[in-house]
Write a protein that holds these residues in place. Structure first.
Motif, PDB file in Angstrom:
ATOM      1  N   SER A 116       0.830  -1.202   0.000  1.00  0.00           N
ATOM      2  CA  SER A 116       0.000   0.000   0.000  1.00  0.00           C
ATOM      3  C   SER A 116       0.862   1.248   0.000  1.00  0.00           C
ATOM      4  O   SER A 116       0.500   2.256  -0.607  1.00  0.00           O
ATOM      5  CB  SER A 116      -0.919   0.014   1.220  1.00  0.00           C
ATOM      6  OG  SER A 116      -1.744  -1.116   1.214  1.00  0.00           O
ATOM      7  N   LEU A 117       1.996   1.209   0.679  1.00  0.00           N
ATOM      8  CA  LEU A 117       2.893   2.364   0.684  1.00  0.00           C
ATOM      9  C   LEU A 117       3.468   2.592  -0.708  1.00  0.00           C
ATOM     10  O   LEU A 117       3.619   3.730  -1.157  1.00  0.00           O
ATOM     11  CB  LEU A 117       4.028   2.158   1.693  1.00  0.00           C
ATOM     12  CG  LEU A 117       3.602   2.139   3.158  1.00  0.00           C
ATOM     13  CD1 LEU A 117       4.784   1.756   4.050  1.00  0.00           C
ATOM     14  CD2 LEU A 117       3.059   3.494   3.573  1.00  0.00           C
ATOM     15  N   ILE A 118       3.773   1.491  -1.394  1.00  0.00           N
ATOM     16  CA  ILE A 118       4.280   1.605  -2.753  1.00  0.00           C
ATOM     17  C   ILE A 118       3.234   2.301  -3.627  1.00  0.00           C
ATOM     18  O   ILE A 118       3.523   3.224  -4.383  1.00  0.00           O
ATOM     19  CB  ILE A 118       4.612   0.202  -3.328  1.00  0.00           C
ATOM     20  CG1 ILE A 118       5.787  -0.410  -2.567  1.00  0.00           C
ATOM     21  CG2 ILE A 118       4.928   0.290  -4.813  1.00  0.00           C
ATOM     22  CD1 ILE A 118       6.136  -1.817  -3.008  1.00  0.00           C
ATOM     23  N   MET A 119       1.997   1.824  -3.481  1.00  0.00           N
ATOM     24  CA  MET A 119       0.905   2.395  -4.274  1.00  0.00           C
ATOM     25  C   MET A 119       0.706   3.873  -3.945  1.00  0.00           C
ATOM     26  O   MET A 119       0.486   4.704  -4.820  1.00  0.00           O
ATOM     27  CB  MET A 119      -0.376   1.613  -3.949  1.00  0.00           C
ATOM     28  CG  MET A 119      -1.593   2.058  -4.720  1.00  0.00           C
ATOM     29  SD  MET A 119      -3.008   1.026  -4.345  1.00  0.00           S
ATOM     30  CE  MET A 119      -3.453   1.613  -2.732  1.00  0.00           C
ATOM     31  N   LEU A 120       0.837   4.191  -2.668  1.00  0.00           N
ATOM     32  CA  LEU A 120       0.668   5.569  -2.224  1.00  0.00           C
ATOM     33  C   LEU A 120       1.694   6.478  -2.894  1.00  0.00           C
ATOM     34  O   LEU A 120       1.381   7.579  -3.346  1.00  0.00           O
ATOM     35  CB  LEU A 120       0.846   5.619  -0.705  1.00  0.00           C
ATOM     36  CG  LEU A 120       0.095   6.693   0.077  1.00  0.00           C
ATOM     37  CD1 LEU A 120      -1.372   6.640  -0.232  1.00  0.00           C
ATOM     38  CD2 LEU A 120       0.317   6.462   1.567  1.00  0.00           C
ATOM     39  N   GLY A 121       2.930   6.012  -2.965  1.00  0.00           N
ATOM     40  CA  GLY A 121       3.976   6.779  -3.619  1.00  0.00           C
ATOM     41  C   GLY A 121       3.613   7.082  -5.058  1.00  0.00           C
ATOM     42  O   GLY A 121       3.807   8.189  -5.554  1.00  0.00           O
ATOM     43  N   PRO A 124      -8.567   4.430 -13.177  1.00  0.00           N
ATOM     44  CA  PRO A 124      -7.124   4.209 -13.259  1.00  0.00           C
ATOM     45  C   PRO A 124      -6.408   5.479 -13.711  1.00  0.00           C
ATOM     46  O   PRO A 124      -6.968   6.270 -14.455  1.00  0.00           O
ATOM     47  CB  PRO A 124      -6.985   3.113 -14.311  1.00  0.00           C
ATOM     48  CG  PRO A 124      -8.250   3.117 -15.072  1.00  0.00           C
ATOM     49  CD  PRO A 124      -9.311   3.678 -14.206  1.00  0.00           C
ATOM     50  N   ARG A 125      -5.187   5.664 -13.252  1.00  0.00           N
ATOM     51  CA  ARG A 125      -4.426   6.866 -13.579  1.00  0.00           C
ATOM     52  C   ARG A 125      -3.183   6.499 -14.376  1.00  0.00           C
ATOM     53  O   ARG A 125      -2.690   5.381 -14.295  1.00  0.00           O
ATOM     54  CB  ARG A 125      -3.972   7.571 -12.296  1.00  0.00           C
ATOM     55  CG  ARG A 125      -5.074   7.791 -11.313  1.00  0.00           C
ATOM     56  CD  ARG A 125      -5.972   8.899 -11.727  1.00  0.00           C
ATOM     57  NE  ARG A 125      -7.076   9.064 -10.797  1.00  0.00           N
ATOM     58  CZ  ARG A 125      -8.069   9.906 -10.994  1.00  0.00           C
ATOM     59  NH1 ARG A 125      -8.089  10.644 -12.074  1.00  0.00           N
ATOM     60  NH2 ARG A 125      -9.028  10.001 -10.106  1.00  0.00           N
ATOM     61  N   SER A 126      -2.681   7.489 -15.082  1.00  0.00           N
ATOM     62  CA  SER A 126      -1.504   7.248 -15.893  1.00  0.00           C
ATOM     63  C   SER A 126      -0.584   8.454 -15.795  1.00  0.00           C
ATOM     64  O   SER A 126      -1.041   9.586 -15.847  1.00  0.00           O
ATOM     65  CB  SER A 126      -1.979   7.032 -17.330  1.00  0.00           C
ATOM     66  OG  SER A 126      -0.933   7.102 -18.219  1.00  0.00           O
ATOM     67  N   MET A 127       0.718   8.225 -15.641  1.00  0.00           N
ATOM     68  CA  MET A 127       1.639   9.356 -15.470  1.00  0.00           C
ATOM     69  C   MET A 127       2.322   9.729 -16.783  1.00  0.00           C
ATOM     70  O   MET A 127       2.604   8.870 -17.603  1.00  0.00           O
ATOM     71  CB  MET A 127       2.719   8.973 -14.457  1.00  0.00           C
ATOM     72  CG  MET A 127       2.216   8.905 -13.045  1.00  0.00           C
ATOM     73  SD  MET A 127       3.608   9.027 -11.928  1.00  0.00           S
ATOM     74  CE  MET A 127       3.808   7.336 -11.475  1.00  0.00           C
ATOM     75  N   GLY A 153       7.713   4.207  -1.370  1.00  0.00           N
ATOM     76  CA  GLY A 153       7.049   5.281  -2.097  1.00  0.00           C
ATOM     77  C   GLY A 153       7.762   5.618  -3.390  1.00  0.00           C
ATOM     78  O   GLY A 153       7.152   5.776  -4.444  1.00  0.00           O
ATOM     79  N   PHE A 154       9.083   5.708  -3.295  1.00  0.00           N
ATOM     80  CA  PHE A 154       9.875   6.028  -4.474  1.00  0.00           C
ATOM     81  C   PHE A 154       9.727   4.939  -5.530  1.00  0.00           C
ATOM     82  O   PHE A 154       9.540   5.217  -6.720  1.00  0.00           O
ATOM     83  CB  PHE A 154      11.334   6.190  -4.067  1.00  0.00           C
ATOM     84  CG  PHE A 154      12.267   6.383  -5.219  1.00  0.00           C
ATOM     85  CD1 PHE A 154      13.127   5.372  -5.613  1.00  0.00           C
ATOM     86  CD2 PHE A 154      12.285   7.573  -5.925  1.00  0.00           C
ATOM     87  CE1 PHE A 154      13.986   5.554  -6.693  1.00  0.00           C
ATOM     88  CE2 PHE A 154      13.133   7.757  -7.004  1.00  0.00           C
ATOM     89  CZ  PHE A 154      14.000   6.751  -7.378  1.00  0.00           C
ATOM     90  N   SER A 155       9.803   3.680  -5.095  1.00  0.00           N
ATOM     91  CA  SER A 155       9.709   2.586  -6.058  1.00  0.00           C
ATOM     92  C   SER A 155       8.339   2.571  -6.714  1.00  0.00           C
ATOM     93  O   SER A 155       8.204   2.183  -7.873  1.00  0.00           O
ATOM     94  CB  SER A 155       9.993   1.246  -5.387  1.00  0.00           C
ATOM     95  OG  SER A 155       8.954   0.908  -4.501  1.00  0.00           O
ATOM     96  N   LEU A 203       5.546   2.400 -11.378  1.00  0.00           N
ATOM     97  CA  LEU A 203       4.234   2.409 -12.010  1.00  0.00           C
ATOM     98  C   LEU A 203       4.089   3.498 -13.057  1.00  0.00           C
ATOM     99  O   LEU A 203       3.051   3.626 -13.687  1.00  0.00           O
ATOM    100  CB  LEU A 203       3.135   2.550 -10.945  1.00  0.00           C
ATOM    101  CG  LEU A 203       3.038   1.353 -10.003  1.00  0.00           C
ATOM    102  CD1 LEU A 203       1.955   1.553  -8.970  1.00  0.00           C
ATOM    103  CD2 LEU A 203       2.755   0.086 -10.786  1.00  0.00           C
ATOM    104  N   ALA A 204       5.148   4.304 -13.232  1.00  0.00           N
ATOM    105  CA  ALA A 204       5.046   5.405 -14.186  1.00  0.00           C
ATOM    106  C   ALA A 204       4.809   4.917 -15.607  1.00  0.00           C
ATOM    107  O   ALA A 204       4.158   5.579 -16.396  1.00  0.00           O
ATOM    108  CB  ALA A 204       6.305   6.257 -14.141  1.00  0.00           C
ATOM    109  N   MET A 205       5.340   3.777 -15.918  1.00  0.00           N
ATOM    110  CA  MET A 205       5.182   3.310 -17.297  1.00  0.00           C
ATOM    111  C   MET A 205       3.878   2.533 -17.480  1.00  0.00           C
ATOM    112  O   MET A 205       3.414   2.335 -18.591  1.00  0.00           O
ATOM    113  CB  MET A 205       6.364   2.423 -17.706  1.00  0.00           C
ATOM    114  CG  MET A 205       6.410   2.147 -19.195  1.00  0.00           C
ATOM    115  SD  MET A 205       8.034   1.690 -19.794  1.00  0.00           S
ATOM    116  CE  MET A 205       7.987  -0.070 -19.624  1.00  0.00           C
TER     117      MET A 205
END
Lengths: 291, 414, 317
Positions: free
Chosen positions: A43-48, A122-125, A206-208, A213-215
């Motif tokens: 969840s922390l990863i997702m939060l980041g 869903p979101r996309s960066m 968070g950083f990871s 997930l940016a791609m």
């Protein structure tokens, strides 16, 4: 088999593996120093990732991307501090079950908040232009961003190693991981070390998340999927061993890359098959300490 | 002392009993006052992006109907329930709504698996379900139930129509790859598309066939790499939601789209191009609804009301899933008015062979398979750096489902 | 028997009596919920035996839940609707799988045990998911029957919610009674002794591994029967039944009820299902709310509801 394609698969595996390492490293650090397995790690990863997305929307893309993902990691680190102080502290002495359930409750709370704040879509960066597209490697193409992930994760891994072995805080953490009582007796502020270490683990998570997930895409609930893979990694590598996490992550990444390509039927169960095999043959993992 | 403790135990037990009684309180509001409809869809979890807009469409329809006087004079009330896309929860929610609220008219459902799971429950509770997504042909085919209807198109009709368009536009493309989610919906869509393509062009060949796990959300590198190795000219994919966003972004990085002559999907939610924006690729697709393709007064009304209630930005993303939610409510209205009755058996009979007015034009629900046939929208999206959103719809066409219809006997076999 | 215990006994009888007569006045949805509570209660009891008495936390009991569900679904569909053979199959299949997996897992010690049970459960999830021809894959197996009882002159179709409820209740009462006897027996005592200190227990001539394995298999069978009943109640079997989130539910439920209290698992199931169902209907974002509830219980009400009552009133529940 075309050697060019094998190379691409290998690079895929390495990139994915290093990302897994980055994601799981926070979990390993938390376990080795605090002795707690943080189920809310996913969840922390997702939060980041969500924070990075919001910051990108607000500030804009381009080269801001780089500081933004670092900053979203820091925000999650701060959240980590709050979690440690208000919740984790109370359960260090408790049975594993309560630690598990506490972090489980945190998963639900974080996931619930994410749904509340960002909604279900869903979101996309937006990636910076310099990282778009592919490079040609031996006649085949490989995405630049995957190389970037590989590069970043390796850089962070080195930074973490330097931190643990060359800084005073890092050495204090390793001491606390080895023997809390003596470390405390030597005058080191163990609660501070605990808090700091958890924060660092959270920041790495968070950083990871932002980086990884940016791609792809960011959806609510993606944290749970990632968490399970992280567990497989740390179990295979050996709980508490960072080197083990690295090796396990790379093995898993490479197996998955080749598996998805040539044996898709097995790919789904692969991390768990490897996990079970390791647990049966060598329960402490590849690099874990016995007992 | 002892008596006090016993008293406490009794009190504790009474609390327990009280809790149970609370559970059993029959619906306070009388069923006679309002028409109650139950809506079940995923509103949390990975696929909240489909359930949320659908519920908004349904709520909008309810609002509009109530403003116009309701159904046979009664106001409509919509009850929303989340099922996290899990079948067991959908079942529980259906039962809860049926018992607690006296609801026998249900709608929603985005997943074919959930629709199939609800079928026996609808039959047991003597209730009706109008599915607003859930495209698998099984729902109105092999698993046909007289209690289940589908207000949107099914995988076969849409894919047959899509195949016709693709074949017309790209007759020379023969080498195809497929990358679709590994579950009933994915298989159903690809089967129907490839079948029709083969019929239209005997030289149609599948050079790569990939089935990533539904909901993986990313990590498609190895699949993409395998597809590129096979050197296809056309690519078909019914990945959706976060999966499709991730796929487009990753595949673009790999340069897959530059190597293709055509990329097509029978379903691309509007939230995908709106999320990907400038990273959007050239794609031939379909959705539940596209405002630009319909010019009827009711289409305009739907669009205006939606924008007024939820905002333009949301409309662009939600217009697709909102439409079947909207239509399902109107379908119940039309059926009730035709039957002049609120009894389930009468409503069911009225729904069969009913034609309703929808933003997509006339939708005809065939009696034999309970499947709706109507003008389905097909669009060609191209990247356009001039647009703020990074892409535009460069071409559209509607094809009527009736032109691709198979006989009822045929339909029930699939 | 002193006064307090007499009260506990009377309350227990009251509860059982209530469970027996309630179909007469409860509306069908409440009965359905109660039926689910009994089923999950069984699931929790399976977990409870393994954790609270043997000391082994399993993350993968959902695997057996799923095995039970699918076994029954497939047997009802292809072999017979008469409950005996399907349930026997459930027990047999589970016993075999649990013995093998249990043997492999139990040697590992509590921590790694948790992980390997997770790994096995996820593998079973993957198998069920991919083996589409047999298990229906992601769609699962819809339309599972509720079976029927056909023995000599007695023929009862369990489709009716009331008959099925009594069927579940009967199985529940019998199994809980058996568990109670087991837990109070020397076997239970040995288990707890192993839980507290396995090494010392081995010194008195006990083979801890064997006892743990037996406990594991019994636990698995309870979970599988619960799964079989669940498939019949909801009329479907699907892969998520083996996912780790399903394994988490009995853990949370038992904690809420009282992890070291015998009545904990059942009441935990009751409270959790009640809460979750009503939260889902009243509040959109129930996940957040449930998370907060769980947090409060973990921090302040460790012993769970029944445990709390036990402590305050000095009784054993």
């Amino acid at each position: 088999m075309d050697p060019g394609i094998v190379l691409i698969d290998l690079l895929n595996g390495l990139s994915r593996g290093m990302l897994y390492f980055l994601m799981a490293s926070g979990l390993t650090l938390t376990f080795s120093v605090l002795g707690v397995i943080n189920f809310a790690h996913g969840s922390l990863i997702m939060l980041g990732a969500y924070f990075a997305w919001t910051l990108l929307q607000v500030i804009g893309g381009g080269w801001f991307f780089f500081p933004i993902i670092i900053f979203s990691g820091i925000i999650v680190g701060v959240i980590g501090i709050l979690i440690e102080i208000f919740f984790l502290r109370r359960i260090y002495e408790s049975e594993h079950l309560y630690q598990l359930l506490l972090t489980f409750a945190l998963i639900m709370i974080i996931d619930g908040l994410v749904l509340e704040i960002w909604g279900g879509m869903p979101r996309s960066m937006m990636l910076p232009g310099s990282l778009l597209g592919a490079v040609s490697i031996g006649g085949n193409f490989f995405p630049k961003y995957s190389l970037f992930i590989l590069f970043c994760s390796t850089a962070v891994a080195i930074l973490v190693w330097l931190f643990l072995y060359k800084t005073k805080f890092g050495k204090a953490s390793r001491a606390a991981a080895a023997d809390v009582e003596i470390t405390s007796a030597l005058g080191i502020n163990v609660p501070f070390v605990y808090c700091g270490m958890f924060a660092i683990g959270a920041a790495l998570a968070g950083f990871s998340g932002g980086l990884g997930l940016a791609m792809s895409s960011i959806t609510p609930g993606v944290g749970a999927h990632i968490a399970v893979t992280c567990f497989a990694v740390i179990v295979i590598g050996g709980l508490g061993s960072l080197v083990g996490t690295l090796v396990a992550a790379l093995i898993l990444g490479i197996f998955e890359a080749f598996g998805d390509h040539y044996f898709p039927q097995v790919a789904m169960a692969l991390p768990f098959i490897i996990m079970a095999v390791i647990l049966l043959a060598r329960p402490q993992g590849l690099f874990g300490r016995k007992g | 002392m002892k008596r006090n403790k016993s008293l406490y135990s009794v009190v504790a037990f009474l609390v327990f009993v009280g809790m149970v009684i609370c559970l059993s309180t029959p619906s306070q509001a009388q069923a006679e006052e309002t028409v109650k409809l139950g809506f079940i869809a995923p509103m949390t979890g990975l696929f909240a992006g489909t359930g949320e807009p659908m519920s908004k469409g349904a709520l909008l329809a309810v609002k509009m109907i109530n403003e116009e006087g309701g159904i046979l004079g009664k106001k409509v009330e919509l009850f929303l329930r989340d099922n996290e896309i899990r079948p067991a929860i959908a079942v529980r929610m259906a039962r809860e709504l049926h018992k607690e609220q006296g609801i026998s008219l249900f709608m929603g459902i985005t997943s074919s698996g959930v629709a199939l799971a609800l079928k026996p429950v609808m039959e047991e509770l003597n209730s009706l379900l109008i599915t607003c997504a859930a495209h698998s042909t099984k729902v109105t085919g092999t698993e046909f139930s007289s209690n289940v209807f589908r207000i949107t198109d099914d995988a076969r009709t849409r894919n047959y129509a899509l195949a016709k368009i693709i074949n017309e536009k790209f007759p020379q493309v023969k080498r195809w790859a497929n990358m679709s989610p590994d579950y009933a919906y994915g298989h159903s869509c690809w089967e129907n598309f490839s079948e029709k393509m083969k019929e239209l062009n005997p030289e149609f060949t599948v050079v790569a066939d990939r089935w990533p796990k539904f909901g993986a959300g990313g990590g498609y590198g190895p699949h993409i790499s395998a597809i590129m190795q096979a050197k296809p000219d056309g690519l078909y994919s019914v990945l959706y939601g976060g999966d499709m966003i991730a796929f487009i972004r990753e595949a673009k990085q790999w340069g897959l789209f530059d190597k293709l002559k055509v990329f097509t999907t029978s379903h691309m939610d509007w939230d995908i191009p709106n999320a990907v924006k400038k990273g959007m690729v050239d794609v031939w697709m379909s959705e539940h609804y596209y405002a630009g393709a319909y010019d009827l007064p009711i289409s305009k009304k739907y669009e205006e009301a939606f924008i007024k209630t939820y905002g333009k930005k949301y409309f662009l993303v939600a217009q697709g899933h909102g439409a079947p939610g909207f239509d399902a409510v109107y379908a119940y209205k039309a059926a009730i008015e035709k039957a002049k009755s609120f009894k389930v058996a009468d409503i069911r009979k009225a729904l069969e062979d009913l034609t309703i007015e929808s933003p997509l034009g006339k939708k005809w629900i065939r009696g034999g398979d309970h499947q709706a046939y109507f003008d389905m929208p097909f669009m060609h999206i191209v990247p356009d750096s001039q647009q703020e959103v990074g892409w535009k719809v460069e071409w559209y066409k509607t094809l009527n489902g009736k032109d691709y219809i198979v006989s009822v006997e045929e339909a029930l076999k699939r | 028997m002193n006064g307090k215990n007499r009260w506990v006994l009377s309350l227990t009888i009251f509860v059982i009596a209530f469970l027996l007569i309630c179909p007469a006045f409860l509306p069908s949805f409440t009965l359905y919920l109660l039926n689910e509570m009994l089923i999950y209660g069984l699931f929790c009891y399976g977990f409870y035996l393994l954790f609270s008495h043997a000391g082994y936390l399993s993350f993968g009991q959902a695997a057996y839940f799923a095995l039970g569900a699918y076994s029954v679904a497939i047997m009802y569909k292809h072999v017979t609707l008469n409950i005996w053979l399907p349930f026997l199959t459930v027990i047999a299949v589970t016993a075999i799988v649990a013995t093998v997996l249990g043997f492999l897992s139990v040697r590992l010690g509590t921590l790694y045990f948790a992980f390997i049970t997770l790994a096995f459960a996820q593998m079973i999830y993957a198998i069920v998911f991919r083996w589409t021809s047999f298990t229906g894959g992601d769609d699962g197996l819809p339309g599972v029957s509720r079976g029927m009882i056909d023995v000599y002159f007695l023929q009862i179709d369990l489709e009716s919610p009331i008959y099925f409820y009594y069927f579940t209740l009967l199985i529940f009462l019998v199994l809980v009674f058996v568990l109670r006897k087991l837990v109070m027996s020397s076997f239970g005592l040995t288990l707890r002794s192993i839980r507290d200190n396995a090494e010392r227990t081995s010194f008195i001539g006990v083979n801890p591994q064997r006892h743990l394995l037996i406990a594991f298999v019994i636990s698995a069978i309870y979970c599988a029967i619960a799964g079989a009943l669940h498939a019949s109640l909801t009329k479907m079997a699907y892969p998520e039944l083996s996912y780790w989130s399903t394994s988490a539910e009995p853990i949370i439920m038992t904690l809420i009820g009282g992890i070291y209290t015998f009545s904990g698992p059942f009441f935990g199931a009751v409270i959790y299902i009640f809460l979750k169902t009503y939260l889902m209907t009243m509040i959109g974002n129930w996940i957040l709310f449930l998370g907060v509830v769980l947090l409060i219980i973990v921090l302040f009400f460790r012993k769970g509801v029944m445990g709390f009552i036990e402590e305050k009133w000095g009784v054993r529940l």
